[in-house]
Design an enzyme around this catalytic site. Structure first.
Site, short mmCIF file in Angstrom:
data_model
loop_
_atom_site.label_atom_id
_atom_site.label_comp_id
_atom_site.label_asym_id
_atom_site.label_seq_id
_atom_site.Cartn_x
_atom_site.Cartn_y
_atom_site.Cartn_z
N THR A 1 0.82 -1.22 0.00
CA THR A 1 0.00 0.00 0.00
C THR A 1 0.85 1.27 0.00
O THR A 1 2.01 1.24 0.45
CB THR A 1 -0.89 -0.01 1.27
N ASP A 2 0.26 2.38 -0.43
CA ASP A 2 0.97 3.67 -0.37
C ASP A 2 1.03 4.19 1.07
O ASP A 2 1.78 5.11 1.37
CB ASP A 2 0.30 4.71 -1.28
N GLU A 3 0.23 3.57 1.97
CA GLU A 3 0.18 4.09 3.35
C GLU A 3 1.51 3.93 4.08
O GLU A 3 1.75 4.58 5.09
CB GLU A 3 -0.96 3.42 4.13
N TYR B 1 -1.81 -0.55 11.03
CA TYR B 1 -1.96 -1.20 9.72
C TYR B 1 -0.75 -0.89 8.83
O TYR B 1 -0.07 -1.81 8.34
CB TYR B 1 -3.25 -0.74 9.03
N LYS C 1 2.26 -3.33 7.38
CA LYS C 1 2.53 -3.53 5.94
C LYS C 1 3.98 -3.12 5.64
O LYS C 1 4.66 -3.76 4.84
CB LYS C 1 1.56 -2.71 5.09
N1 LIG Z 1 -8.00 -1.97 -0.41
C1 LIG Z 1 -7.08 -1.07 -0.79
O1 LIG Z 1 -7.45 0.05 -1.13
C2 LIG Z 1 -5.63 -1.45 -0.86
C3 LIG Z 1 -4.74 -0.55 -1.43
C4 LIG Z 1 -3.39 -0.92 -1.54
C5 LIG Z 1 -2.96 -2.15 -1.09
N2 LIG Z 1 -3.85 -3.01 -0.52
C6 LIG Z 1 -3.35 -4.32 -0.10
O2 LIG Z 1 -3.94 -5.28 -0.96
C7 LIG Z 1 -4.16 -6.49 -0.24
C8 LIG Z 1 -5.61 -6.90 -0.36
O3 LIG Z 1 -6.42 -5.85 0.19
P1 LIG Z 1 -8.01 -5.97 0.24
O4 LIG Z 1 -8.55 -4.59 0.29
O5 LIG Z 1 -8.47 -6.89 -0.82
O6 LIG Z 1 -8.18 -6.65 1.67
P2 LIG Z 1 -9.40 -7.49 2.25
O7 LIG Z 1 -9.38 -7.23 3.71
O8 LIG Z 1 -10.65 -7.23 1.47
O9 LIG Z 1 -9.00 -9.01 1.96
C9 LIG Z 1 -7.97 -9.66 2.63
C10 LIG Z 1 -8.13 -11.15 2.39
O10 LIG Z 1 -7.04 -11.83 3.05
C11 LIG Z 1 -7.57 -12.91 3.78
N3 LIG Z 1 -6.68 -13.16 4.94
C12 LIG Z 1 -6.53 -12.38 6.04
N4 LIG Z 1 -5.64 -12.93 6.88
C13 LIG Z 1 -5.19 -14.06 6.26
C14 LIG Z 1 -4.23 -15.06 6.62
N5 LIG Z 1 -3.57 -14.99 7.78
N6 LIG Z 1 -4.01 -16.08 5.77
C15 LIG Z 1 -4.70 -16.16 4.60
N7 LIG Z 1 -5.62 -15.26 4.22
C16 LIG Z 1 -5.86 -14.22 5.04
C17 LIG Z 1 -8.96 -12.50 4.20
O11 LIG Z 1 -9.78 -13.62 4.49
C18 LIG Z 1 -9.42 -11.73 2.96
O12 LIG Z 1 -10.01 -12.60 2.02
C19 LIG Z 1 -3.70 -6.23 1.19
O13 LIG Z 1 -2.40 -6.74 1.33
C20 LIG Z 1 -3.72 -4.72 1.31
O14 LIG Z 1 -2.76 -4.28 2.24
C21 LIG Z 1 -5.17 -2.68 -0.40
#
Ligand SMILES: NC(=O)c1ccc[n+]([C@@H]2O[C@H](COP(=O)([O-])OP(=O)(O)OC[C@H]3O[C@@H](n4cnc5c(N)ncnc54)[C@H](O)[C@@H]3O)[C@@H](O)[C@H]2O)c1
Length: 354
Positions: A132-134, A158, A162
């Site tokens: 993430t950019d955070e 969070y 990350k």
């Molecule tokens: N949502 C955003 O805007 C955003 C932006 C940049 C980066 N990200 C990154 O992208 C990734 C996905 O984000 P998202 O928004 O889809 O998150 P989300 O919370 O919707 O999904 C996370 C998924 O990971 C699974 N999970 C959690 N802990 C786990 C574990 N220990 N083992 C296996 N599975 C596990 C959960 O069941 C869920 O299906 C993350 O790494 C997040 O940091 C998200």
């Protein structure tokens, strides 16, 4: 064959659906199915033999080792994480456990598997870490957008967790030569977004006649990217990214939260007007700000465009319309998520499957 982790979450499920649509290469989808994991997101591919779902934890080294041995993937794409900043403030433990310890265990299992590969497979293998950019912290209003060289200054549990995972991934390349790639993306929006996050929360609350809670003055600025564009960026980095490099991914769309909320209200006014003829913006209420709330994130995504030829296909205006259309036509999905009955759905649909 590739191994995807967290493929039942918001971005992961969009990635898995697009992968199956665009490639004949099968994938294993390992997901723990926390509250954020929803197999209903994957209903359209549940009978597709190219998608193998396994419920499990990225921290379970034994399970990962077995999956790697059995399926011999050429790549791992790591989406699995605890992802909600507010939850990290009220309960940071899961964030440390999954985002740091889990990523570490995953890296260890992958390193053992990768070390034993033949030279050719070893050279072709990739570990792509989705971040993430955070991790870069908060920007002053007139500061230039984050480049890949911006120092890490995470401010929430969070983003700190990350950041720690990004550092581990980097170290596994530097120390062991593991062929890693990292992407740092801005805020995503689109289908299957859990309605605890800003855009889906506003759509769902607006339609239900509930208040639209805006933190503080609503002037927190984020860059926004349509989720399908994030997925195409990840596919491109997996295909052509330079080993050990990080790539910032963004939509060139800096917007204040309050402007996002007003846009959602305006489009809903157009597409599903309130019965009383008033605007949904009447439901906006300002609430106490999140502690330590970062004021501004902005992504400079020129490296990925220059080096890999990727840029987003959607503008914010086209992406947000698609998103609102999706929520208006997927009331069942929203209702199941809100009632928690998606968990029963999983049991009904997957209970008898191996
Ligand atoms: N949502 C955003 O805007 C955003 C932006 C940049 C980066 N990200 C990154 O992208 C990734 C996905 O984000 P998202 O928004 O889809 O998150 P989300 O919370 O919707 O999904 C996370 C998924 O990971 C699974 N999970 C959690 N802990 C786990 C574990 N220990 N083992 C296996 N599975 C596990 C959960 O069941 C869920 O299906 C993350 O790494 C997040 O940091 C998200």
């Amino acid at each position: 064959m590739i191994l995807v982790t967290g493929g039942a979450g918001f971005i992961g499920s969009n990635f898995v659906i697009d992968w199956v649509a665009e490639s004949n290469e099968p994938l294993i989808n390992l997901d723990k199915l926390t509250y954020a994991g929803n197999l209903q997101n994957l209903a359209e591919i549940q009978d597709d033999s190219r998608h193998i779902f396994v419920q499990g934890d990225i921290g379970d080294k034994k399970l990962i080792a077995e999956l790697l041995e059995q399926h011999k993937p050429r790549a791992v794409v790591n989406f699995a994480a605890e992802s909600h900043v507010d939850r990290s403030i009220t309960g940071p433990d899961d964030f440390i456990q999954t985002n740091i310890v889990g990523t570490f265990n995953l890296l260890e299992a992958v390193r053992a598997y990768w070390s034993a590969l033949a030279d050719r497979e070893k050279a072709d293998f990739r570990f792509l870490h989705v971040s993430t950019d955070e991790v870069y912290g908060s920007l002053k209003p007139d500061a230039p957008a984050f480049t890949e060289n911006h120092p890490y200054e995470p401010n929430s549990p969070y983003s700190a967790s990350k950041a720690a995972s990004d550092h581990l991934v980097r170290a596994y390349h530097h120390t062991y030569g593991l062929p890693v790639l990292t992407t740092n993306c801005s805020n995503n929006y689109g289908p299957y977004h859990f309605p605890e996050k800003l855009i889906p929360l506003m759509i769902v609350n607006a339609l239900a006649g509930r208040p639209l809670p805006v933190y503080g003055d609503g002037m927190q600025i984020r860059d926004w990217l349509f989720v399908k564009d994030h997925c195409s960026a990840i596919r491109r980095v997996l295909q052509a990214g330079k080993l050990g490099e990080t790539y910032n991914v963004g939509g060139w769309n800096e917007k204040a939260n309050i402007d996002i909320v007003r846009t959602v209200c305006r489009l809903l006014d157009e597409q599903k007007p309130r019965a009383d003829g008033k605007s949904y913006s009447e439901q906006i209420t300002y609430v106490t700000d999140r502690p330590g709330h970062d004021r501004r994130y902005a992504i400079d995504a020129s490296k990925i465009e220059r080096e890999l030829g990727w840029k987003p296909a959607e503008t914010f205006e086209t992406g947000i319309r698609k998103t609102i259309d999706w929520y208006l036509t997927h009331g069942d999905w929203v209702a199941n998520v809100q009632s928690g009955s998606y968990r029963e759905w999983v049991e009904t649909n997957y209970g008898n499957r191996k």
